[in-house]
Structure formats: structure tokens, C-alpha cells
Write an enzyme that holds these catalytic residues in place. Structure first.
Site, PDB file in Angstrom:
ATOM      1  N   ASN A   7       2.258   3.439   1.446  1.00  0.00           N
ATOM      2  CA  ASN A   7       1.752   3.005   0.012  1.00  0.00           C
ATOM      3  C   ASN A   7       1.576   1.492   0.337  1.00  0.00           C
ATOM      4  OD1 ASN A   7       1.148   2.451  -2.441  1.00  0.00           O
ATOM      5  ND2 ASN A   7       3.318   2.525  -3.351  1.00  0.00           N
ATOM      6  N   TRP A   8       0.193   1.050   0.365  1.00  0.00           N
ATOM      7  CA  TRP A   8      -0.169  -0.148   0.621  1.00  0.00           C
ATOM      8  C   TRP A   8      -0.174  -1.060  -0.878  1.00  0.00           C
ATOM      9  CZ3 TRP A   8      -4.727  -0.110   4.569  1.00  0.00           C
ATOM     10  CH2 TRP A   8      -4.422   0.112   5.864  1.00  0.00           C
ATOM     11  N   LYS A   9      -0.216  -0.360  -1.822  1.00  0.00           N
ATOM     12  CA  LYS A   9      -0.214  -1.039  -2.931  1.00  0.00           C
ATOM     13  C   LYS A   9      -1.474  -1.890  -3.112  1.00  0.00           C
ATOM     14  CE  LYS A   9       4.796  -0.951  -3.113  1.00  0.00           C
ATOM     15  NZ  LYS A   9       5.891  -1.328  -3.593  1.00  0.00           N
ATOM     16  N   HIS A  94       4.101   6.431  -9.672  1.00  0.00           N
ATOM     17  CA  HIS A  94       4.891   5.390  -9.041  1.00  0.00           C
ATOM     18  C   HIS A  94       5.428   4.528  -9.929  1.00  0.00           C
ATOM     19  CE1 HIS A  94       5.656   1.672  -6.679  1.00  0.00           C
ATOM     20  NE2 HIS A  94       5.748   2.657  -5.818  1.00  0.00           N
ATOM     21  N   GLU A  96       5.819   1.381 -10.364  1.00  0.00           N
ATOM     22  CA  GLU A  96       4.902   0.334 -10.721  1.00  0.00           C
ATOM     23  C   GLU A  96       3.895   0.583 -11.657  1.00  0.00           C
ATOM     24  OE1 GLU A  96       4.095  -0.988  -6.653  1.00  0.00           O
ATOM     25  OE2 GLU A  96       6.137  -1.754  -6.561  1.00  0.00           O
ATOM     26  N   GLU A 165      12.404   7.780  -5.637  1.00  0.00           N
ATOM     27  CA  GLU A 165      12.452   6.187  -5.191  1.00  0.00           C
ATOM     28  C   GLU A 165      13.248   5.636  -6.513  1.00  0.00           C
ATOM     29  OE1 GLU A 165       8.563   5.215  -3.021  1.00  0.00           O
ATOM     30  OE2 GLU A 165       8.060   5.139  -5.057  1.00  0.00           O
ATOM     31  N   GLY A 171      10.910  -2.335  -2.864  1.00  0.00           N
ATOM     32  CA  GLY A 171      10.621  -3.905  -2.729  1.00  0.00           C
ATOM     33  C   GLY A 171      11.669  -4.758  -2.955  1.00  0.00           C
ATOM     34  N   SER A 202      12.800   0.205   0.172  1.00  0.00           N
ATOM     35  CA  SER A 202      13.188  -0.552   1.100  1.00  0.00           C
ATOM     36  C   SER A 202      13.297   0.290   2.533  1.00  0.00           C
ATOM     37  CB  SER A 202      14.423  -1.347   0.809  1.00  0.00           C
ATOM     38  OG  SER A 202      14.047  -2.147  -0.318  1.00  0.00           O
TER      39      SER A 202
END
Ligand code: PEP
Length: 241
Positions: A7-9, A94, A96, A165, A171, A202
């Protein structure tokens, strides 16, 4: 089969995507067919990624989608648009998206239904915040997120993947203990049956093998450590030991 997903965000321009994938494809040459590898770049990099990944065993995913097919939804991207760009997976819910952009369980449910209707495989993310964990509510939170996201759906366990997650592990450089992840993964399988459950939070090239050695960790969703092709390739290779 295990799934190792990046997941490159909101990272990497199309040019940076090209540089990354040219290197990464070389590193994947010695990787066998017994692991699925997925890259989820930003929308703006899907085109170049499709061009470079065509004919390879690396799959392409998106980080979000809208549930409607088209219309007056400024700034949104539909599943048909993603499909045409070779996308076969979408990350849904997700943390975020939930906690920065206010996505509700109801919205996530609509996205999951839309993905299944379009034949795109959703990766549904669930996980508790630190305060839930400290209050002993981890399983309650995960169960509620799963039930609401999958509400109205018959058994879909073979058509979706779940990513556990924990929000506090994302992160933060502070991953869950592999045994704690295993505990939650086995709970998710008790609820949903034969579903693939990835761990995210992480993960790096040093700890990936520890997570993957747990019986119910069926793959990994990797953020920061997927941004470097060498480090992500090492994580993919950890699934083959
Ligand atoms: C993620 O965003 O899905 C994630 C797991 O991030 P990180 O690996 O950076 O914790």
C-alpha cells in the site's frame, strides 16, 4: 496462497512508479508462483503500472473506490474505471480512510458490495485503536467492523481478503506481537470461516518472516516498507522460506 500487498498510500509520481517497478520486476524474477504479489499505487500511477506489469505475475490494486458506477461525484473514481486499468483488488476501509476521511461502516459496506458485484476482490481492513486495545475491546471492535462491513452479504469468505491492521501499529514502527496477530486472525476465521487474513502494521523485511510463520497469518499488507523495491522484495521472499 499467501498474498503480499504493498500500500503505497499518497507516495510516488508516475515517473517514480516506473523507476520502482523496473527495479522490482527484476527482483521478482526468482520468486515462484506460490505467492501472490500485489502493488496498490495511487490512482495517478495506475496507468504506468498497468503498462509495466502487463504480462508479469504482479497484480495491481487500488487504495480506494466509489460504490456508484458513475455520476456527479467530484473527485471520486469508479470500479469500471479501475477495472479498465487492470485493477483486480481494492483496499477498502483502511484506517486512514476511516479516521482521517471519516468513512463509516455503512459506506464501507456499500464499497464491499460494489466490488463484489464488479468482480474486484476487496481487501477489507479492520483493527482497533489503542484505547480499544487498552480497554480489552480488540475482538469486540474487530467483530463489529466485520459484521457491519459485510452486512447483507451471504458467505463471501472466498471472495474477499481481510487485513487485520491495529491502528496503533500502522506507520508507528511498533508492530503487534506475531502471537497477538495470530490470536485476532484465528478469531476472524472463527467468525467468517475460510477467509484469507493478512496482517498489517509496521511490517518490515526483518519481522515479515515472524508474522508469516503464524498459522493464521495468510499474508501481509505493507505500507512504509513497500516504498523501497529492495525492501518489499525481501518481504515477498520471506513468504517463500
Ligand atoms: C498500512 O498502511 O496499511 C500499513 C500497514 O502501513 P505501515 O506498514 O507503514 O505500518
Amino acid at each position: 496462497m499467501k498474498l503480499i500487498a504493498a500500500n503505497w498510500k499518497m507516495n510516488k509520481t508516475p515517473q517514480e512508479t516506473r523507476d520502482y517497478l523496473e527495479k522490482f520486476l527484476g527482483l521478482m524474477e526468482e520468486v515462484g508462483d506460490d505467492v501472490e504479489v500485489l502493488i496498490c499505487p495511487p490512482f495517478t500511477s495506475l496507468c504506468i503500472a498497468k503498462e509495466l506489469l502487463d504480462g508479469s505475475k504482479i497484480k495491481l490494486g487500488a487504495q480506494n473506490c466509489h460504490y456508484e458506477q458513475k455520476g456527479a461525484f467530484t473527485g471520486e473514481v469508479s470500479l469500471d474505471m479501475l477495472k479498465e486499468l487492470g485493477v483486480s483488488y481494492v483496499i477498502v476501509g483502511h484506517s486512514e480512510r476511516r479516521w482521517i476521511f471519516g468513512e463509516t461502516d455503512e459506506l464501507i459496506n456499500k464499497k464491499i458490495i460494489a466490488c463484489l458485484e464488479k468482480g474486484i476482490r476487496p481487501i477489507l481492513c479492520v483493527g482497533e485503536k489503542i484505547e480499544d486495545r487498552e480497554a480489552g475491546l480488540t475482538l469486540k471492535v474487530v467483530e463489529s467492523q466485520l459484521k457491519l462491513a459485510l452486512s447483507g452479504l451471504e458467505d463471501v469468505s472466498e471472495k474477499i481478503d481481510i487485513a487485520y491492521e491495529p491502528v496503533w501499529a500502522i506507520g508507528s514502527g511498533n508492530p503487534a506481537m506475531p502471537e497477538d496477530a495470530q490470536f485476532v486472525h484465528s478469531f476472524i476465521k472463527e467468525l467468517l470461516g475460510k477467509v484469507r487474513v493478512l496482517y498489517g502494521g509496521s511490517v518490515n523485511s526483518k519481522n515479515a518472516g515472524d508474522f508469516l510463520s503464524m498459522p493464521d497469518v495468510d499474508g501481509l499488507l505493507v505500507g512504509s516498507a513497500s516504498l523501497d523495491p529492495v525492501s518489499f522484495a525481501q518481504i515477498v521472499k520471506a513468504s517463500q522460506r
